[in-house]
Design an enzyme around this catalytic site. Structure first.
Site, mmCIF file in Angstrom:
data_model
loop_
_atom_site.group_PDB
_atom_site.id
_atom_site.type_symbol
_atom_site.label_atom_id
_atom_site.label_comp_id
_atom_site.label_asym_id
_atom_site.label_seq_id
_atom_site.Cartn_x
_atom_site.Cartn_y
_atom_site.Cartn_z
ATOM 1 N N SER A 75 6.853 4.331 8.693
ATOM 2 C CA SER A 75 5.935 3.725 7.718
ATOM 3 C C SER A 75 6.204 4.193 6.295
ATOM 4 O O SER A 75 5.845 3.525 5.336
ATOM 5 C CB SER A 75 4.487 4.016 8.101
ATOM 6 N N GLU A 132 -8.715 4.283 -2.863
ATOM 7 C CA GLU A 132 -8.752 5.622 -2.296
ATOM 8 C C GLU A 132 -7.339 5.958 -1.860
ATOM 9 O O GLU A 132 -6.521 5.056 -1.632
ATOM 10 C CB GLU A 132 -9.690 5.661 -1.079
ATOM 11 N N LYS A 192 2.633 0.701 2.333
ATOM 12 C CA LYS A 192 1.402 0.419 1.575
ATOM 13 C C LYS A 192 1.580 -0.702 0.549
ATOM 14 O O LYS A 192 0.647 -1.444 0.264
ATOM 15 C CB LYS A 192 0.926 1.688 0.876
#
Lengths: 396, 256
Positions: A376, A109, A87
């Site tokens: 990830s 969010e 991210k």
């Protein structure tokens, strides 16, 4: 692949309230100005390398490979990035862009909390204020991440509406953006929402495949046979796929959260069970009922618990360039445990969906075949929830 | 001429918003008839959506009550058929793009025309995306209502030039809901609208008191009220009709 209105085939677009139209136009204009600007890119690269710890390793998982007995498995270690997930790649890009646009406040969010943590981190670094919207259900599932965000100086707003998960957090962030635009950038965390977000987020996440392609060529002298990544909205997957899209010989496999199974209502496997719709600013595939009401989806993974999928994935599915396969909670948990024991790497439960599919196909492939699996994020955040799933009464 | 024009033919228009099926369709029918009996000029009927991203807490809750009560698009079509036995004022649907798209745009919009729905308001379909629905709307004579926001700036003229039915001027930033102050420069938006179209315009978002309704209607061609009416429904449930009727009368009287 993007046309002027942000379409990927029939998907994408800008289905948002008029109130936000000038804000997305301003964002698009700023992005067009800076995306190829050498100073902007120099600054971003320095942040990615010096602050986030890039490039991330492409690690040959020897023990996993030998245990499964088939294709060679490489892990793209996005879990080693600062804040523990992919991210941060997107967030540093968007925060830098927001700074250039004169914005002083980031809103976001978050589902699992990884994007919220990354945004709170960037806000701290850039001296911006930060508000993160998180489904109340997820604030319980991911209590540690709520604390991390607050520690970093962000305000966390629990969203109680709807299913109190990721989709409701997105809706609430959009509502907040319509009420305060002038000083605020909506730092959207996935390749979804209205144009230009799917393109911007993809471009910032494409660093994953830009590195992986070069790394695999250095290590193996050839391209992989398949790239596997988990897909919720789809940002780590599109980042992992992007620079391989033109390589027809590389299979691109997105792993969707099937929850308790695609034949049950408790699933979040959008491409496998959804149909074409318009929601959260985009045309794409969505889990919905016969009257277009968005379905209350379910997955053990808060980060994949979303009823839609990014428009570029919907398009890659339509044209047959990428495959989207369902992986259940149970398969993901087994993979979470298996990778921990074989390699000493605890993957995020989201990433474990990709590991699970690699565990399925690697043994069926010849030993000279190569798989790249994107890890990830790291799984520390999930330990308590997985323990509870296994019947252990563990609380953070 | 669009049937919607009739709503603006006798002075300033008062336009209530009512979520269909909140708490049930029988109540919706009573509330609409009470509103019509007290002089509303156009009725905005909300088809509930699971994730109404343009709505504040009051209308979000109404959507939830209606969906929990089991309302569907087809039951709402039946409600309109029933209302059209005696209700002659123009009626429009307010819903989200996916409700129309998922049902099949042609199937949805042709049904609107057949049952007597005059227009469609889709808050998540801006000017740039209206071609998704506009050709079908024009084919069946259902007006696709455009919205103008406080942030529209240079977009106002472009939107006004292609407007059908009426223009919905969003009074404030943010989502629907009652507000104590509206500080957007409505007169300058209306003046750009007037330069570019003869389609009437009404102001909505945040209006609850008779004074606000009068002020906004004086600046434009009408006032739209949602959350204040939905609050009466939340408060009185199945007994809401006379309360809504009395409220409409107060608002309408103030606007005369």
């Amino acid at each position: 692949m993007t046309n002027p209105k942000g379409r990927f085939g029939v998907h994408g677009g800008q289905y948002i309230p008029e109130t936000l139209m000038n804000a997305v136009a301003e964002l698009e204009e700023a992005y067009d100005r800076y995306k190829d600007d050498p100073d902007f890119n120099r600054e971003l690269t320095e942040l990615l390398n010096e602050y986030a710890g890039r490039p991330s390793r492409l690690y040959f998982a020897r023990k996993l490979t030998e245990t499964l007995g088939g294709a060679k498995i490489y892990l793209k270690r996005e879990d080693l990035n600062h804040t523990g997930a992919h991210k941060i790649n997107n967030v540093l890009g968007q925060a830098l862009l927001a700074k250039k646009m004169g914005k002083t406040r980031l809103i976001a969010e978050t589902g699992a909390g990884q994007h919220g943590v990354a945004t709170a981190t960037a806000a701290a670094l850039f001296g911006m204020s930060c508000v993160v919207f998180m489904g109340e259900e997820d604030t319980v599932r991911q209590a540690l991440n709520v604390y991390r965000m607050r520690l970093l100086g962000a305000e966390v707003v629990p969203v109680k509406t709807g299913t109190a998960t990721l989709k409701d957090a997105v809706s609430e962030a959009m509502r907040e953006w319509t009420s305060r635009i002038a000083d605020t950038h909506y730092c959207l965390g996935s390749v979804m929402g209205p144009h230009p977000f799917p393109t911007i987020v993809r471009d910032f996440q494409a660093v994953i495949s830009r590195e992986a392609r070069q790394q695999i060529l250095e290590k193996e002298g050839r391209l992989p046979d398949a790239v596997i990544a988990c897909v919720g909205g789809g940002s780590n997957a599109i980042g992992s796929f992007y620079h391989f899209i033109g390589d027809a010989g590389v299979r691109l496999i997105g792993c969707e959260a099937a929850g308790r199974g695609v034949d049950t209502p408790e699933t979040a496997a959008t491409v496998n069970t959804g149909r074409l719709g318009i929601f959260h600013g985009m045309k794409s595939y969505f889990c919905q009922d016969e009257f277009g009401q968005i379905a209350p989806v379910y997955s053990i993974s808060a980060g994949l618990d979303y009823p839609g999928v990014g428009p570029e994935h919907a398009h890659l599915h339509d044209i047959g360039r990428a495959e989207y396969v369902p992986v259940t909670d149970e398969e993901a948990v087994q993979a979470f445990e298996f990778l921990s024991r074989t390699e000493g790497i605890i993957p995020a439960i989201e990433s474990a969906h990709a590991v699970a599919y690699a565990m399925k196909i690697a043994p069926t492939m010849a030993k000279d075949k190569i798989l790249i699996v994107t890890i990830s994020g790291r799984g520390d955040k999930d330990c308590a929830a997985i323990a509870r799933y296994r019947g252990e009464d563990l609380h953070e | 001429m669009s049937n919607i024009r009739k709503a603006f033919a006798n002075g300033k228009a008062f336009i209530p918003f009512i979520t269909c099926g909140d708490p049930d369709l029988e109540t919706t029918a009573q509330v609409v008839r009470a509103a019509v009996a007290n002089g509303v000029d156009l009725v905005e009927l909300g088809i509930p959506f699971s994730d109404p991203t343009a709505e504040g807490p009051v209308i979000q809750a109404a959507n939830l009550r209606a969906l929990t009560g089991g309302v569907t698009t087809e039951k709402i079509f039946d409600l309109v058929r029933d209302l059209r036995r005696d209700v002659t004022v123009p009626m429009v649907f307010m819903t989200y793009a996916n409700v129309v798209f998922s049902y099949g745009s042609e199937r949805f919009i042709s049904t609107c025309a057949e049952i007597g729905i005059d227009g469609l308001i889709l808050p998540d379909v801006p000017f740039e995306e209206k071609d998704e629905f506009l050709p079908v709307c024009r084919k069946y004579g259902v007006d696709l209502i455009s919205l103008i926001a406080p942030t529209s700036a240079q977009r106002v003229a472009m939107i006004a030039r292609e407007a059908d039915g009426f223009l919905y001027i969003v009074s404030s930033l943010g989502v629907t809901g009652v507000r104590s102050h509206i500080d957007t420069d409505i007169p300058s938006i209306v003046s750009v609208v007037r330069e570019n179209t003869d389609v009437p315009c009404a102001v909505g978002f945040g209006i609850s008191t008779p004074e606000q309704a009068k002020k906004m209607a004086d600046l434009s061609d009408g006032a739209i009220v949602g959350s204040a009416i939905i609050r009466l429904l939340a408060q009185h449930g199945r007994d809401a009709a006379p309360h809504v009727g009395a409220y409409v009368k107060r608002m309408k009287d103030a606007m005369r």
